[in-house]
Design an enzyme around this catalytic site. Structure first.
Site, short mmCIF file in Angstrom:
data_model
loop_
_atom_site.label_atom_id
_atom_site.label_comp_id
_atom_site.label_asym_id
_atom_site.label_seq_id
_atom_site.Cartn_x
_atom_site.Cartn_y
_atom_site.Cartn_z
N LYS A 86 0.84 -1.21 0.00
CA LYS A 86 0.00 0.00 0.00
C LYS A 86 0.87 1.25 0.00
CE LYS A 86 -2.63 -0.97 3.58
NZ LYS A 86 -1.93 -2.23 3.84
N CYS A 175 -12.23 2.33 17.31
CA CYS A 175 -10.93 1.72 17.04
C CYS A 175 -10.06 1.62 18.29
CB CYS A 175 -10.27 2.60 15.97
SG CYS A 175 -8.63 2.18 15.47
N MET A 176 -9.86 2.74 18.97
CA MET A 176 -8.87 2.77 20.05
C MET A 176 -9.45 3.04 21.43
SD MET A 176 -6.50 2.22 17.94
CE MET A 176 -5.61 1.67 19.35
N GLN A 381 -4.88 3.61 12.91
CA GLN A 381 -4.78 4.68 11.93
C GLN A 381 -3.46 5.44 12.08
OE1 GLN A 381 -8.80 6.69 11.16
NE2 GLN A 381 -9.04 5.93 13.23
N1 LIG Z 1 -17.11 -4.09 10.10
C1 LIG Z 1 -16.15 -3.34 10.63
N2 LIG Z 1 -16.29 -2.00 10.64
C2 LIG Z 1 -15.30 -1.23 11.15
C3 LIG Z 1 -14.14 -1.83 11.68
C4 LIG Z 1 -14.02 -3.25 11.67
O1 LIG Z 1 -13.02 -3.83 12.12
N3 LIG Z 1 -15.06 -3.95 11.15
N4 LIG Z 1 -13.15 -1.03 12.17
C5 LIG Z 1 -13.44 0.31 12.62
C6 LIG Z 1 -12.18 1.07 12.69
S1 LIG Z 1 -10.96 0.41 13.69
C7 LIG Z 1 -11.95 2.18 12.00
S2 LIG Z 1 -10.51 3.06 12.29
C8 LIG Z 1 -12.98 2.74 11.11
C9 LIG Z 1 -12.44 3.43 9.86
O2 LIG Z 1 -13.54 3.90 9.13
P1 LIG Z 1 -13.51 5.27 8.32
O3 LIG Z 1 -12.72 6.30 8.97
O4 LIG Z 1 -14.94 5.61 8.05
O5 LIG Z 1 -12.85 4.75 6.96
P2 LIG Z 1 -11.83 5.42 5.95
O6 LIG Z 1 -12.04 4.71 4.67
O7 LIG Z 1 -10.49 5.39 6.52
O8 LIG Z 1 -12.36 6.89 5.86
C10 LIG Z 1 -11.51 7.98 5.73
C11 LIG Z 1 -12.10 8.91 4.69
O9 LIG Z 1 -11.32 10.11 4.64
C12 LIG Z 1 -11.06 10.45 3.27
N5 LIG Z 1 -9.82 11.23 3.28
C13 LIG Z 1 -8.56 10.81 3.02
N6 LIG Z 1 -7.68 11.80 3.27
C14 LIG Z 1 -8.40 12.88 3.67
C15 LIG Z 1 -8.05 14.19 4.10
O10 LIG Z 1 -6.89 14.58 4.18
N7 LIG Z 1 -9.09 15.00 4.45
C16 LIG Z 1 -10.38 14.60 4.39
N8 LIG Z 1 -11.31 15.46 4.77
N9 LIG Z 1 -10.72 13.38 3.98
C17 LIG Z 1 -9.75 12.52 3.66
C18 LIG Z 1 -11.00 9.13 2.57
O11 LIG Z 1 -11.30 9.29 1.21
C19 LIG Z 1 -12.05 8.29 3.32
O12 LIG Z 1 -13.33 8.38 2.74
O13 LIG Z 1 -13.84 1.66 10.68
C20 LIG Z 1 -14.48 1.02 11.74
N10 LIG Z 1 -15.45 0.11 11.15
N1 LIG Z 2 -4.39 -3.45 5.17
C1 LIG Z 2 -4.93 -2.71 6.13
N2 LIG Z 2 -4.22 -2.42 7.24
C2 LIG Z 2 -4.80 -1.70 8.22
C3 LIG Z 2 -6.11 -1.17 8.09
C4 LIG Z 2 -6.82 -1.47 6.89
O1 LIG Z 2 -7.97 -1.05 6.70
N3 LIG Z 2 -6.20 -2.24 5.95
N4 LIG Z 2 -6.67 -0.45 9.09
C5 LIG Z 2 -5.85 0.00 10.22
C6 LIG Z 2 -6.70 0.17 11.40
S1 LIG Z 2 -7.56 1.62 11.58
C7 LIG Z 2 -6.77 -0.75 12.39
S2 LIG Z 2 -7.73 -0.44 13.75
C8 LIG Z 2 -5.92 -1.94 12.37
C9 LIG Z 2 -6.65 -3.23 12.79
O2 LIG Z 2 -5.74 -4.27 12.82
P1 LIG Z 2 -6.16 -5.71 13.32
O3 LIG Z 2 -6.94 -5.61 14.55
O4 LIG Z 2 -4.96 -6.55 13.33
O5 LIG Z 2 -7.12 -6.21 12.12
P2 LIG Z 2 -8.59 -6.83 12.06
O6 LIG Z 2 -8.62 -7.58 10.78
O7 LIG Z 2 -9.61 -5.79 12.26
O8 LIG Z 2 -8.74 -7.82 13.30
C10 LIG Z 2 -7.70 -8.60 13.81
C11 LIG Z 2 -8.12 -9.98 14.17
O9 LIG Z 2 -9.04 -10.03 15.25
C12 LIG Z 2 -9.58 -11.33 15.19
N5 LIG Z 2 -10.69 -11.50 16.13
C13 LIG Z 2 -12.02 -11.52 15.89
N6 LIG Z 2 -12.70 -11.77 17.03
C14 LIG Z 2 -11.80 -11.94 18.02
C15 LIG Z 2 -11.89 -12.25 19.41
O10 LIG Z 2 -12.96 -12.42 19.98
N7 LIG Z 2 -10.71 -12.32 20.10
C16 LIG Z 2 -9.51 -12.16 19.50
N8 LIG Z 2 -8.43 -12.26 20.23
N9 LIG Z 2 -9.40 -11.89 18.18
C17 LIG Z 2 -10.53 -11.78 17.45
C18 LIG Z 2 -9.95 -11.47 13.74
O11 LIG Z 2 -10.07 -12.83 13.36
C19 LIG Z 2 -8.79 -10.76 13.05
O12 LIG Z 2 -7.85 -11.67 12.48
O13 LIG Z 2 -5.40 -2.14 11.07
C20 LIG Z 2 -4.76 -1.01 10.53
N10 LIG Z 2 -4.09 -1.46 9.34
S1 SF4 Z 3 2.54 2.62 7.30
FE1 SF4 Z 3 1.43 0.67 7.17
S2 SF4 Z 3 0.46 0.72 5.16
FE2 SF4 Z 3 2.09 2.27 5.13
S3 SF4 Z 3 3.89 1.22 4.29
FE3 SF4 Z 3 4.00 1.08 6.53
S4 SF4 Z 3 3.04 -0.87 7.00
FE4 SF4 Z 3 2.42 -0.35 4.91
MO LIG Z 4 -8.99 1.60 13.32
#
Ligand SMILES: Nc1nc2c(c(=O)[nH]1)N[C@H]1C(S)=C(S)[C@@H](COP(=O)(O)OP(=O)(O)OC[C@H]3O[C@@H](n4cnc5c(=O)[nH]c(N)nc54)[C@H](O)[C@@H]3O)O[C@H]1N2
Ligand SMILES: Nc1nc2c(c(=O)[nH]1)N[C@H]1C(S)=C(S)[C@@H](COP(=O)(O)OP(=O)(O)OC[C@H]3O[C@@H](n4cnc5c(=O)[nH]c(N)nc54)[C@H](O)[C@@H]3O)O[C@H]1N2
Ligand code: SF4
Ligand SMILES: [Mo]
Length: 759
Positions: A86, A175-176, A381
């Site tokens: 990425k 998320c956090m 993030q």
């Molecule tokens: N089913 C499911 N849902 C989840 C999660 C999950 O594990 N499972 N994880 C949750 C978690 S951990 C997270 S962090 C959220 C993330 O969810 P979101 O924050 O809703 O997802 P993103 O796609 O990161 O959205 C960021 C947006 O900002 C835009 N963007 C990029 N750069 C900029 C900028 O500089 N300015 C502005 N204004 N916009 C910009 C991008 O185009 C994008 O649309 O999703 C949550 N939702």
């Molecule tokens: N490629 C990629 N990288 C990312 C992101 C992305 O959108 N794409 N998003 C970023 C963001 S905002 C976040 S928050 C991180 C998330 O990073 P991770 O948390 O590592 O990713 P996830 O795939 O959301 O979930 C991790 C694991 O939790 C497991 N899980 C489900 N249920 C349970 C449970 O009950 N117990 C335990 N122990 N595990 C369980 C799932 O099987 C999964 O493999 O990734 C970051 N990095």
């Molecule tokens: S910050 Fe995350 S997504 Fe970007 S290069 Fe490093 S590991 Fe890959």
């Molecule tokens: Mo996240």
């Protein structure tokens, strides 16, 4: 060296290299990665990757106002030149056909192009009208761990001291929030004690609820390198799904979702029973609590009796002997242990408790606050820590780890901001789901969404999306349409990564500066400029005396004085490759380990063992007695499967950026449902068949993936949430239960039924 050893080492090397390739990383650290365009670049501008919380340093190659290549910054200690797939393909997110180039406003039901003046006038008149009719609490701001620190700092100041409400929250709540509450309840302060440098120091790794290989690929590559160089390193992976991270595991605990509390209490029970605790550490640096009350060590031991491995083996799905073995490994005397976890723990109705339990294991064994001994919550993030947890971007917190509920903290800020303390709203604002619920119920009249896409990323979307449509929705976005901008009344085109200047703070307390490399396209503007201008137009000039992001940074630094969360100055951040706070003076190299001398100068000089958890009134961290409590919605006869959701390597959240990169889009063009082969066979589902995933809330239809890169345990199905097509948007299916303490939604567990589509 014998033949067989050479061969074994070779095979092991093969396995880890394959694991690295699976993570999309080059196996060679010093490779100056960069696409073909690299040789054309006229200059290289220092920044940070736009995606994950790893926070890899990048150099953006610029030619004629365009970014032609990106390479890993060889001087950034996070990645030392390495990037994942990425990061390497970042230039392709910039020039795309769906970039939002002009402000849009809704007229007669349609979004049409407008001038900036028209769009901002509309916002200002709507805000003023709402303030007069419904008061400040009818207005809200929903931000992001992907904005710059200065952007959220300004937003929260204007919302609080200007509008007069704490209705500012953001996606880090999804998320956090459980990690924050976990750190605060255990140590008294947010954010980890250690840094990534612990990876190269530790002997044993406990990865629980983290798919490091796909979600933090460059950290995974550091772990793979470390294991490669030190074959005795042991890795325990605890996840209900076999993921790519499991490729390097010595122990794989494929346990029942939501049973982590029982598992970790059981490990603690073994550690105590087998005398593997560090009694001096426990006596000097910890206290015990259960609920509101203090308990004794003996009471804690008694509490753990219900979690003997034999008692939890069946409910967790892990054999008792395996629990004993991993507990012994975790606690082995003379060995250093690092835990890393992410959403598998945080996104749960007991997210805070389960965070506490990881810290417990480190405190019981004293494996914390020294190199390689680290209870490390991974951040998702790029700037959830730097831009939201630190700046006060949630409804209950204020800048520099202060709290809304604390009058002294509010007064301190009022003084720094030069306003009357009565202008600081004291009532905590809406947390994320409460804010969007208030929109559904018509109580929230104006909502400004910046740098996040809740129309796709919130759970239980069928319920929340109509609320977004109903409220006056302002969306600051780089692309259009998105699943949120399509619901907006005003869309403000935002400058993207490297089109603006600002600061990110990653998951290891590292603050890094991103310079502006190119101009934004069309009429797109940095979010920072827009926030400042809207504040001025609303009449809050005195709150935003900022010409540049650096001006805002300087004021934000004043908020940090007297706290242990001191960040570096702009001149240093521009020059250096990130600094881990606290950075107490202009020549301070940053802090490797918090709460411990010689690294952390905030620890009293005469603190016993040089350790002090100074966030706590008595300097002692808390070991919590937390019982196993199951997720809110458990499988039953009608909905017999667990559903969990998450990520894959190639895509980022709602896909707005990564679906614009052909390499990433083509790698995984649509999302799917992973099913255990026995479950699939029983239901007559073959790989690739369309499958309905049905919950009490909605149905999605996705193609079956059997024995793919992720392999769920029997009775569990998994769907990545990146798909933008309504029928495949799994968040429609999810339940919106949340942790009572952190208010973080339980994205990781709900109950569904599955059936072959059309059957
Ligand atoms: N089913 C499911 N849902 C989840 C999660 C999950 O594990 N499972 N994880 C949750 C978690 S951990 C997270 S962090 C959220 C993330 O969810 P979101 O924050 O809703 O997802 P993103 O796609 O990161 O959205 C960021 C947006 O900002 C835009 N963007 C990029 N750069 C900029 C900028 O500089 N300015 C502005 N204004 N916009 C910009 C991008 O185009 C994008 O649309 O999703 C949550 N939702
Ligand atoms: N490629 C990629 N990288 C990312 C992101 C992305 O959108 N794409 N998003 C970023 C963001 S905002 C976040 S928050 C991180 C998330 O990073 P991770 O948390 O590592 O990713 P996830 O795939 O959301 O979930 C991790 C694991 O939790 C497991 N899980 C489900 N249920 C349970 C449970 O009950 N117990 C335990 N122990 N595990 C369980 C799932 O099987 C999964 O493999 O990734 C970051 N990095
Ligand atoms: S910050 Fe995350 S997504 Fe970007 S290069 Fe490093 S590991 Fe890959
Ligand atoms: Mo996240």
């Amino acid at each position: 060296m014998t033949m067989s050893l050479t061969r074994r080492t070779f095979l092991k090397g093969m396995a880890v290299s394959t694991a690295l390739l699976a993570a999309g990383c080059s196996p060679k650290r010093d490779t100056q990665q960069g696409p073909a365009g690299a040789k054309d670049a006229d200059k290289w501008v220092k920044g940070v990757c736009r995606y994950c919380g790893t926070g890899c340093g990048v150099l953006a190659g610029v030619k004629a106002g365009k970014i032609v290549a990106v390479k890993g910054d060889p001087d950034c200690p996070v990645n030392k030149g390495r990037l994942c797939i990425k990061g390497i393909t970042l230039p392709k997110i910039i020039q795309t056909k769906d970039r939002c180039l002009h402000p849009l406003i809704r007229k007669n039901g349609e979004l049409v192009e407008a001038s900036w003046d028209e769009a901002l006038d509309l916002i200002v008149s709507k805000v003023k009208e709402t303030l007069a009719s419904d008061g400040p609490d009818a207005i809200g701001f929903y931000g992001s761990g992907q904005t710059f620190a200065e952007e959220t700092y300004v937003a929260q100041k204007v919302i609080r001291a200007g509008i007069g409400t704490n209705n500012i929250d953001g996606n880090p709540r999804t998320c956090m929030a459980s990690a924050v509450a976990g750190f605060v309840s255990t140590f008294g302060e947010d954010e980890p004690s250690g840094t990534y440098a612990d990876i190269e120091e530790a002997d044993t790794f406990f990865l629980i609820g983290s798919n490091l290989a796909e979600a933090h690929p460059v950290l995974f590559s550091r772990l793979v390198d470390h294991k490669n160089a030190n074959p005795d390193v042991k890795i325990i992976v605890a996840d209900p799904r076999k993921t790519r991270t499991a490729d390097i595991a010595d122990y794989l605990l494929e346990f029942v979702p939501g049973r982590d509390l029982a598992l970790m209490n059981s490990m603690a029970q073994v550690i105590i029973e087998e005398g593997l605790t560090n009694e001096n550490f426990i006596n000097t640096h910890t206290e015990f609590k259960q609920g509101e009350k203090s308990i004794s060590y003996d009471e804690y031991k008694a509490f753990l009796q219900a979690y003997k491995p034999e008692a939890v083996a069946e409910s967790t799905g892990i054999p008792a002997e395996t629990i004993r073995e991993v507990a012994r490994l975790f606690a082995a005397p003379g060995k250093k242990t690092m835990s890393m976890w992410c959403m598998g723990l945080n996104q749960r109705t007991r997210g805070v408790w389960v965070n506490n339990l990881v810290h417990n294991l480190h405190l019981l064994t004293g494996k914390i606050c020294s190199p390689g001994n680290s209870s490390f919550s991974l951040t998702g993030q790029p700037s959830a820590c730097g831009s939201v947890r630190e700046t006060g971007g949630l409804s209950h917190i204020l800048p520099a780890h202060r709290f809304v509920a604390n009058k002294k903290h509010r007064d301190e800020l009022a003084e720094i901001w030069g306003i009357d303390p009565s202008r600081m709203p004291s009532k905590p604002g809406y947390h994320t789901l409460a804010m969007f619920k208030a929109a559904v119920e018509g109580k929230l009249k104006v909502l400004w969404v910046m740098c996040t896409n809740p129309g796709q990323s919130l759970p239980n979307l069928e319920y929340y999306r109509p609320g977004m449509e109903k409220t006056f929705l302002i969306v600051s976005e780089t692309y259009h349409p998105t699943r949120t901008s399509e619901l907006a009344d005003v869309v403000l085109p935002a400058a993207l990564w490297m089109e603006k200047e600002g600061v990110y703070g990653n998951g290891e307390r590292r603050t890094q500066h991103l310079a502006k490399a190119i101009d934004p396209p069309g009429e797109a503007r940095p979010d920072f400029d827009v926030l400042v201008e809207v504040a001025k137009r609303l009449g809050y000039e005195e709150l935003v005396p900022f010409k540049t992001t650096e001006d805002a940074w300087k004021e934000y630094q004043k908020c940090q004085e007297g706290t242990a969360m001191k960040l570096a100055s702009y001149p240093r951040l521009k020059k250096e490759h990130g600094l881990t706070w606290p950075v107490d003076s202009d020549d301070d190299p940053g802090t490797y380990i918090r709460y411990a001398r010689p690294w952390d100068k905030h620890v009293k000089e005469d603190a016993p063992d040089g350790i002090e958890f100074y966030g706590r009134p008595n300097g002692k961290a808390v070991i919590w007695a937390r019982p196993q409590v199951d997720p809110q919605e458990m499988p039953d006869a009608e909905y017999p499967f667990y559903l969990t959701t998450g990520r894959i390597l190639e895509h980022w959240h709602t896909g707005t950026m990564t679906f614009n990169v052909p390499e990433l889009k083509n790698a995984v063009p649509e999302m799917y449902v992973e099913i255990h082969p026995e479950d699939a066979q029983r239901l007559g589902i073959a790989d690739g068949d369309p499958v309905d995933v049905i919950s009490r809330r909605a149905t999605c239809t996705l193609k079956a993936r059997i024995n793919g890169r992720g392999q769920p345990r029997k009775g569990l199905v998994y769907v990545p949430f990146h798909d933008q097509v309504m029928e495949r948007m799994i968040n429609r299916v999810l339940l919106d239960a949340f942790d009572a303490g952190s208010k973080q939604p339980e994205y990781k567990v709900c109950a569904v039924n599955i059936q072959k589509h059309g059957a």
